[in-house]
Scaffold this motif. Structure first.
Motif, short mmCIF file in Angstrom:
data_model
loop_
_atom_site.label_atom_id
_atom_site.label_comp_id
_atom_site.label_asym_id
_atom_site.label_seq_id
_atom_site.Cartn_x
_atom_site.Cartn_y
_atom_site.Cartn_z
N ALA A 35 0.83 -1.20 0.00
CA ALA A 35 0.00 0.00 0.00
C ALA A 35 0.87 1.26 0.00
CB ALA A 35 -0.93 -0.01 1.21
N ARG A 36 1.97 1.23 0.73
CA ARG A 36 2.89 2.38 0.75
C ARG A 36 3.54 2.58 -0.62
NH1 ARG A 36 6.43 3.18 6.17
NH2 ARG A 36 4.73 3.74 7.58
N SER B 232 -2.72 11.46 4.87
CA SER B 232 -3.65 11.89 5.91
C SER B 232 -5.09 11.92 5.39
CB SER B 232 -3.26 13.28 6.42
OG SER B 232 -1.99 13.24 7.06
N VAL B 233 -5.28 12.34 4.14
CA VAL B 233 -6.62 12.34 3.55
C VAL B 233 -7.16 10.92 3.45
CG1 VAL B 233 -7.94 12.81 1.45
CG2 VAL B 233 -6.32 14.51 2.30
N LEU B 234 -6.34 10.00 2.97
CA LEU B 234 -6.77 8.60 2.89
C LEU B 234 -7.05 8.04 4.27
CD1 LEU B 234 -4.27 7.35 0.15
CD2 LEU B 234 -6.74 7.63 -0.11
N GLY B 235 -6.23 8.40 5.25
CA GLY B 235 -6.46 7.95 6.62
C GLY B 235 -7.78 8.46 7.16
N GLY C 24 -7.20 0.84 1.68
CA GLY C 24 -8.16 1.04 2.76
C GLY C 24 -7.81 0.22 3.98
N PHE C 25 -7.42 -1.04 3.78
CA PHE C 25 -7.03 -1.91 4.88
C PHE C 25 -5.78 -1.37 5.58
CE2 PHE C 25 -4.68 -5.51 6.63
CZ PHE C 25 -5.67 -6.14 7.39
N TYR C 26 -4.83 -0.91 4.79
CA TYR C 26 -3.60 -0.37 5.36
C TYR C 26 -3.90 0.82 6.27
CZ TYR C 26 0.54 2.62 5.50
OH TYR C 26 1.55 3.46 5.92
N HIS C 27 -4.71 1.75 5.80
CA HIS C 27 -4.98 2.95 6.58
C HIS C 27 -5.86 2.67 7.79
CE1 HIS C 27 -3.04 6.19 4.33
NE2 HIS C 27 -3.27 5.48 3.26
N ALA C 28 -6.77 1.74 7.67
CA ALA C 28 -7.67 1.45 8.79
C ALA C 28 -7.02 0.57 9.84
CB ALA C 28 -8.94 0.78 8.27
#
Length: 484
Positions: free
Chosen positions: A237-238, A255-258, A316-320
């Motif tokens: 994801a990174r 930050s927006v995706l987070g 999405g999984f990475y950020h959540a």
């Protein structure tokens, strides 16, 4: 090759077209979807030329393509191209006797180093130019930078109107992804899809063919693949963000995706989460849309209230799940502990929203039009205001039909619950929402169906109501996956 029949047939028609004159095609799609595999296979099958560009200075790229074309065509003396116009003419010469595919993969790298390249190709494709007329080269430009590829043929771009093929290689949908991963249990298939989506490379290359053997193996599979710092999936994801040329300073984009992954789907919600003004985040949101990481969904009941969702499940999984505890995950042997503590968040922030999106896609692409009472024109979600209760009711699935000299028909509204056994209360809520929509006068609700989507099933009252009314349909996981 798995499933890519449509893409292969489109390429075959373009490549084998016997009409005189060199032609241009453009192939795009997110990374890891198999574009390179597809195009390389087409070149091998038709005896064509494939060149994979790299991020390099213009002079180095010219040397590389000179060497590659020399090895391919074996001319009396090696090629030493000084300009791209010479390269294009040499590529056109490959098709002097028959239609020949010529692929330039990762074309954005070349255009970044030499912005004049699209104009050079435009000039080479002039209708009456001798080199073009005498050639049947089928030139295919391919790239994963969606923002760049999307602009290549748009507006006043040099190549607008020059392309005879515009092919997008998309991720596999939830049904095909289940087949690709070899998963027959619909519940397990959706859980896996909520993490890795339909990207083919994530099974074969990144997970080395490791697929959960059954529902009881899902937790162990997550720990040994996605959350395992020793696997490529762990940092994928990174890397997806880092590989996008339009995302130079990734801090604000991350930050927006987070914020979206944490449930802040509106522009105002994202701004509040980041403690910024809404105008400050307009640019990063637009860029994330352009590169295909965010999608803007219009509220079907209030057009001025769009929401945003992350399009790539792994991001999405990475950020959540991963980004908030990244330091812990990098510590060896800590993945299982992190996953056990993150299970509830996974269900609420990843699995639930993903299930809702799959339900919308099912209604748009898979549902029988006879069941819905017509062919959907669009499927979305929204919020309907209840003036009496002074509250808003969220509609997970809203199916809009094709307007026929009047108000557009609202074919169906639906509620989606991943972990809830649905019953009469859910149906009563949908009845009430349908009445509220009718009062707005915006849609024709004469034949609106009521849909209940559940990952946990339905109780007897819901089953009885569905048997008694042709307007009520209960959609479970086997139906979503076409297993019934």
């Amino acid at each position: 090759m798995f499933d890519r029949d449509h893409e292969w047939e489109a390429l075959a028609r373009f490549i084998t077209d016997e009409q005189p004159g060199a032609t241009l095609g453009v192939v795009s799609g997110r990374r890891r979807q198999g574009k390179t595999f597809l195009l390389d296979a087409a070149c091998r099958a038709a005896g064509g030329f494939y060149f994979g560009a790299t991020e390099a200075a213009d002079a180095e790229s010219l040397r590389r393509i000179s060497a590659a074309l020399t090895e391919h065509s074996r001319p009396p003396s090696p090629y030493h191209f000084a300009h791209w116009a010479e390269v294009i003419d040499a590529l056109f010469a490959l098709g002097s006797e028959r239609p020949v595919p010529v692929v330039i993969d990762e074309f954005p790298y070349l255009a970044k180093a030499n912005p004049e390249l699209p104009s050079i190709i435009q000039e080479a494709l002039r209708p009456l130019r001798d080199q073009r007329v005498a050639s049947r080269t089928r030139l295919l430009l391919c790239g994963s930078a969606l923002a760049f590829m999307g602009k290549l043929l748009s507006g006043n771009a040099p190549l607008r109107g020059r392309s005879g093929l515009e092919l997008i290689v998309r991720p596999l949908d939830h049904r095909l992804a289940a087949d690709f991963w070899g998963i027959t249990d619909p519940r397990l298939a959706l859980m896996v899809h909520s993490i890795v989506g339909g990207t083919p490379a994530y099974r074969r290359e990144f997970a080395r063919g490791d697929s959960p053997s059954g529902p009881e193996d899902f937790d162990d599979w997550v720990v040994r693949t996605v959350l395992n710092a020793e696997t490529p999936l762990f940092r994928e994801a990174r890397y997806l963000l880092a590989e996008e040329p339009d995302l130079r300073d990734t801090t604000l984009y991350l930050s927006v995706l987070g914020a979206v992954a944490d449930g802040n789907a509106t522009r105002g919600g994202i701004a509040s989460y980041l403690e910024r003004k809404a105008t400050d985040i307009a640019h990063p949101i637009n860029v994330l849309e352009d590169v295909g990481f965010l999608h803007r969904d219009a509220d079907v009941f209030r057009e001025n209230r769009p929401t945003y969702r992350i399009t790539e499940p792994l991001i999405g999984f990475y950020h959540a799940i991963m980004r908030p505890v990244w330091d812990q995950l990098e510590r060896p042997g800590n993945a299982r502990r992190v996953w056990q503590a993150s299970r509830r968040r996974f269900v609420s922030n990843v699995l639930g929203p993903h299930f809702e999106q799959i339900c919308r896609e099912w209604a748009l692409y898979h549902a029988d039009p006879d069941l819905l009472g017509g062919l959907p024109a669009r499927v979305g979600h929204g919020t309907i205001h209840d003036p009496k209760a002074r509250t808003g009711h969220e509609v997970d699935v809203a199916v809009i039909g094709i307007a026929d000299n009047g108000k557009p028909p609202l074919l169906a509204i639906g509620e989606a619950k991943w972990n809830d056994t649905m019953g009469a209360a859910h149906l009563q809520r949908l009845h009430h929402i349908r009445d509220l929509i009718t009062r707005t006068g915006r849609y024709d609700t004469t034949h609106t169906k009521l849909l209940c989507f559940s990952g946990a099933g339905f109780n007897d009252k819901a089953l009885t109501a569905a048997d008694a009314s042709p307007d009520i349909h209960l959609i479970d996981l086997p139906v979503l996956y076409g297993r019934v």
